[in-house]
Design an enzyme around this catalytic site. Structure first.
Site, mmCIF file in Angstrom:
data_model
loop_
_atom_site.group_PDB
_atom_site.id
_atom_site.type_symbol
_atom_site.label_atom_id
_atom_site.label_comp_id
_atom_site.label_asym_id
_atom_site.label_seq_id
_atom_site.Cartn_x
_atom_site.Cartn_y
_atom_site.Cartn_z
ATOM 1 N N CYS A 122 37.541 40.169 37.452
ATOM 2 C CA CYS A 122 37.477 39.529 38.767
ATOM 3 C C CYS A 122 36.419 40.194 39.633
ATOM 4 O O CYS A 122 36.657 41.236 40.243
ATOM 5 C CB CYS A 122 38.845 39.602 39.447
ATOM 6 S SG CYS A 122 38.852 38.941 41.120
ATOM 7 N N CYS A 136 37.280 40.556 43.320
ATOM 8 C CA CYS A 136 38.224 41.658 43.608
ATOM 9 C C CYS A 136 37.532 43.018 43.520
ATOM 10 O O CYS A 136 37.755 43.873 44.371
ATOM 11 C CB CYS A 136 39.373 41.687 42.602
ATOM 12 S SG CYS A 136 40.088 40.114 42.162
ATOM 13 N N ASP A 137 36.741 43.213 42.489
ATOM 14 C CA ASP A 137 36.326 44.582 42.151
ATOM 15 C C ASP A 137 34.826 44.844 42.256
ATOM 16 O O ASP A 137 34.396 45.986 42.092
ATOM 17 C CB ASP A 137 36.776 44.898 40.707
ATOM 18 C CG ASP A 137 38.296 44.854 40.570
ATOM 19 O OD1 ASP A 137 38.975 45.163 41.560
ATOM 20 O OD2 ASP A 137 38.785 44.507 39.489
#
Ligand code: NAP
Length: 310
Positions: free
Chosen positions: A135, A138-139
């Protein structure tokens, strides 16, 4: 059979499920949730969440899921950390089966999410969430000025690679063929980006790491088995997601990729069965959008129960 007929059983415990649990418990519906053996969903694999409103300093994914759970339990959500093996939606009350026990319920909210497809290359398991992610939203921000590898040849891989150029000093995208599933426009956006290098006929044979985390990968040419090493400190696998719907055994309508379809608001093709979160979401796939859908499903479920059961 376990107990009397429940008003609502929630299946799945990501942001969608816990939000549905919060709303239905505050509506005094005494919901029961089957959270699964791996409760919390994909957020449990995310180190820090910086894009969920309300956490100015960010928060760990698992910690955030604990908060969501605690909040719903405070209003009476009953959570069982067990999987649902199958359901019978042919008649009402519906039947839900978990560990051989049968539960009856007037309504169901399905919020089982979708799981990223991982490569399964050697060394992958140990580096999940520690350099290897699925992701970028997200990261990605954790890899500022670092070199990153993206795996895949579809729109997701192009999108992730392009997004990651905001942070990374260089993004290498590897694809196992020289034909891309990605749309032309998304392919070109990635291919023409100065920070992105696309390498075709490459697949990850093995991930390399040391005590500090990911250090690179051994890439293999599937045509002749020749290999080369690449040094990266971050890697994103973008080879697709699959919605978690196996336990439904085809009883709800889905699109061609298996995502559940809404027939009216958040209700599925079977009246009384609602769906929320990534199990229906082919587009946004964010914790906040899943939570929003969980709220909608809970409100739709409450109204449906009022009109059809109580
Ligand atoms: P996808 O289109 O199915 O592409 C998956 C890619 O991963 C393919 O290139 C495939 O290679 C590769 N792959 C699969 N298994 C692999 C493995 N074991 N090892 C190496 N490579 C592997 O999936 P997606 O990119 O997630 O897209 C899914 C759907 O969402 C598509 O309809 C897409 O258009 C849509 N989407 C749209 C957007 C957008 O419009 N903004 C963004 C993301 C996704 P092969 O080609 O060799 O099979």
């Amino acid at each position: 059979m376990s107990g009397s007929i429940r008003n609502v059983i929630i299946i799945g415990s990501g942001p969608a499920g816990y939000t549905a649990g919060l709303y239905t418990s505050r509506a005094m519906l005494e919901p029961l949730m089957f959270a699964g053996y791996m409760s919390g969903g994909q957020l449990m694999l995310t180190s820090d969440v910086e894009n969920f409103p309300g956490y100015p300093q960010g928060i760990g994914g698992p910690e955030m899921m604990m908060h969501l759970r605690e909040q719903a339990e405070r209003f009476g959500l009953e959570v069982q950390d067990r999987n649902v093996e199958r359901v019978d939606l042919s008649n009402r009350p519906f039947k839900v089966y978990s560990e051989g026990e049968e539960y009856l319920t007037h309504s169901i909210i399905v919020s089982t999410g979708a799981e990223s497809i991982w490569l399964g290359a050697e060394g992958e398991e140990a580096q999940k969430g520690r350099g290897i992610s699925t992701c970028a939203t997200c990261d990605g921000a954790f890899f500022k000025d670092e070199e990153i590898l993206v795996v895949g040849g579809g729109d997701s891989a192009m999108e992730e690679a392009t997004f990651l150029t905001r942070f990374a000093s260089k993004v290498t995208l590897v694809h196992r063929r020289d034909v891309f599933r990605a749309s032309q426009v998304m392919y070109e956006r990635a291919a023409n980006h100065e920070k992105i290098e696309i390498k075709t006929f490459r697949q990850v044979k093995q991930w390399l790491s040391d005590d500090s985390g990911l250090t690179g990968a051994i890439l293999e040419d599937p045509r002749d088995g020749t290999t080369e090493d690449i040094a990266v400190t971050g890697a994103f696998i973008a080879i697709g997601h699959k919605p978690i719907t196996g336990f439904l055994d085809g009883q709800l309508d889905t699109d061609d990729e298996g995502y559940l379809l809404h027939s009216e608001h958040t209700m599925t093709s079977v009246p009384g069965v609602f769906a929320a979160g990534d199990v229906v979401d082919t587009r946004y796939k964010q914790a906040i959008t899943a939570a929003g859908l969980g709220c909608q499903a809970a409100i739709d479920c409450e109204r449906w129960l009022e009109d059809n059961v109580h």
